[in-house]
Design an enzyme around this catalytic site. Sequence first.
Site, PDB file in Angstrom:
ATOM      1  N   GLY A  14       7.800   8.786   3.969  1.00  0.00           N
ATOM      2  CA  GLY A  14       7.517   8.049   5.206  1.00  0.00           C
ATOM      3  C   GLY A  14       6.664   6.814   4.920  1.00  0.00           C
ATOM      4  O   GLY A  14       6.324   6.528   3.766  1.00  0.00           O
ATOM      5  N   TYR A  26       3.672  15.156  20.792  1.00  0.00           N
ATOM      6  CA  TYR A  26       2.967  14.702  19.581  1.00  0.00           C
ATOM      7  C   TYR A  26       1.481  15.045  19.678  1.00  0.00           C
ATOM      8  O   TYR A  26       0.894  15.642  18.782  1.00  0.00           O
ATOM      9  CB  TYR A  26       3.166  13.198  19.437  1.00  0.00           C
ATOM     10  N   ARG A  39       8.012   0.773  17.548  1.00  0.00           N
ATOM     11  CA  ARG A  39       6.612   0.421  17.807  1.00  0.00           C
ATOM     12  C   ARG A  39       6.478  -1.081  18.054  1.00  0.00           C
ATOM     13  O   ARG A  39       7.388  -1.856  17.756  1.00  0.00           O
ATOM     14  CB  ARG A  39       5.745   0.841  16.635  1.00  0.00           C
TER      15      ARG A  39
HETATM   16  N1  UDP Z   1       4.667  -2.075  23.297  1.00  0.00           N
HETATM   17  C1  UDP Z   1       5.158  -3.225  23.878  1.00  0.00           C
HETATM   18  N2  UDP Z   1       6.404  -3.647  23.527  1.00  0.00           N
HETATM   19  C2  UDP Z   1       7.192  -3.004  22.630  1.00  0.00           C
HETATM   20  C3  UDP Z   1       6.693  -1.835  22.038  1.00  0.00           C
HETATM   21  C4  UDP Z   1       5.428  -1.399  22.392  1.00  0.00           C
HETATM   22  O1  UDP Z   1       4.478  -3.860  24.692  1.00  0.00           O
HETATM   23  O2  UDP Z   1       8.323  -3.481  22.389  1.00  0.00           O
HETATM   24  C5  UDP Z   1       3.331  -1.616  23.670  1.00  0.00           C
HETATM   25  C6  UDP Z   1       3.234  -0.146  24.069  1.00  0.00           C
HETATM   26  O3  UDP Z   1       3.529   0.022  25.433  1.00  0.00           O
HETATM   27  C7  UDP Z   1       1.789   0.147  23.728  1.00  0.00           C
HETATM   28  C8  UDP Z   1       1.491  -0.761  22.533  1.00  0.00           C
HETATM   29  O4  UDP Z   1       2.501  -1.757  22.544  1.00  0.00           O
HETATM   30  O5  UDP Z   1       0.957  -0.227  24.793  1.00  0.00           O
HETATM   31  C9  UDP Z   1       1.547  -0.044  21.201  1.00  0.00           C
HETATM   32  O6  UDP Z   1       2.726   0.718  21.166  1.00  0.00           O
HETATM   33  P1  UDP Z   1       3.258   1.435  19.882  1.00  0.00           P
HETATM   34  O7  UDP Z   1       4.593   2.002  20.227  1.00  0.00           O
HETATM   35  O8  UDP Z   1       3.184   0.512  18.724  1.00  0.00           O
HETATM   36  O9  UDP Z   1       2.259   2.644  19.579  1.00  0.00           O
HETATM   37  P2  UDP Z   1       1.136   3.446  20.399  1.00  0.00           P
HETATM   38  O10 UDP Z   1      -0.124   2.757  20.079  1.00  0.00           O
HETATM   39  O11 UDP Z   1       1.444   3.403  21.870  1.00  0.00           O
HETATM   40  O12 UDP Z   1       1.219   4.815  19.852  1.00  0.00           O
END
Ligand code: UDP
Length: 317
Positions: free
Chosen positions: A10, A145, A186
């Site tokens: 990973g 998770y 992400r």
């Molecule tokens: N996010 C976003 N646009 C995307 C993907 C994620 O605005 O295309 C936002 C998501 O809603 C969160 C933050 O970015 O508030 C981080 O999201 P990520 O999926 O990276 O991981 P998390 O910190 O939520 O586990």
Amino acid sequence: MRAVVTGGAGFLGSHLCDYLLARGWDVLSIDNLVTGTERNVHHLRDNPHFRMMQHDVTKYIEVPGEVDYVLHFASPASPVDYLKLPIQTLKVGSLGTHNTLGLALAKKAKYFLASTSECYGDPAISPQPETYWGNVNTVGPRGVYDEAKRFAEALVMAYHRAKGLDTHIVRIFNTYGPRMRLNDGRALPNFVHQGLTGQPITVYGTGKQTRSFCYVSDLIEGIYRLMMSDEHLPTNIGNPHEITILEFAERVRTLLGVTTPIVFEPLPQDDPKQRCPDISKARRVLAWEPKVNLEEGLRMTLESFKKQFSEAQQASK
Ligand code: UDP
């Protein structure tokens, strides 16, 4: 020293394998390649100190020979991945943790759990110290998770207290760097992929929610120090530089040198409004703090994403 690293193919697991090999360890990676990929450890294929086993750690784990350290890094870790794999995520955090603890006990090895800032859920206080118990919706989409990792922490502490196992727990905050999957859903991979393909950059909600991004080499250094320490209670490792997601999207867009628009999409359910590690404990106990700033880290990561992107394009031709 010989380590077993679950999730060794990973993003974080493969960087951990590299780090340990560079310090003269022998490493056995165990991965079922659900979210990991052999590409992440391809450069190690001829290294006599590295071996890879394709196996699902929610099933009994059999490892011949001596083992000094078991490090449990296997799990889907991006919200999109664990929403797609809810039962596997719960199983790898529960059964996978149980099996890896059993392996450590049988081998008289030390044990290390990769836990997460998701244990704090949508935190009511910020920054989050380890003493904060969190605010998790057990039955929400992220519960698979969050609760798996919270259970994993409880199980590790039970093995430590009841069986005297030498255990360590890191709570990992948002981390980025080479080998993140461009399609893991992400924020950073999405923004980069969108920027490189000329699609609008999708910011969820108002973009005022915050995250704090740690470059992978800093994280792995913190993990190694924790592995070697006498600290048994969970310890935050992350970068305390907090930034809104909108600002983050703008930074990535500027660094990519693109002008694609930013569009706003609905905020996923239970998306934490703020996240920032209190790293006083890591500073005090491990003499650790991050060294790579966001600008430098993003530059290094974008280079690797561009390479991944052009390789994927070549392959699809
Ligand atoms: N996010 C976003 N646009 C995307 C993907 C994620 O605005 O295309 C936002 C998501 O809603 C969160 C933050 O970015 O508030 C981080 O999201 P990520 O999926 O990276 O991981 P998390 O910190 O939520 O586990």
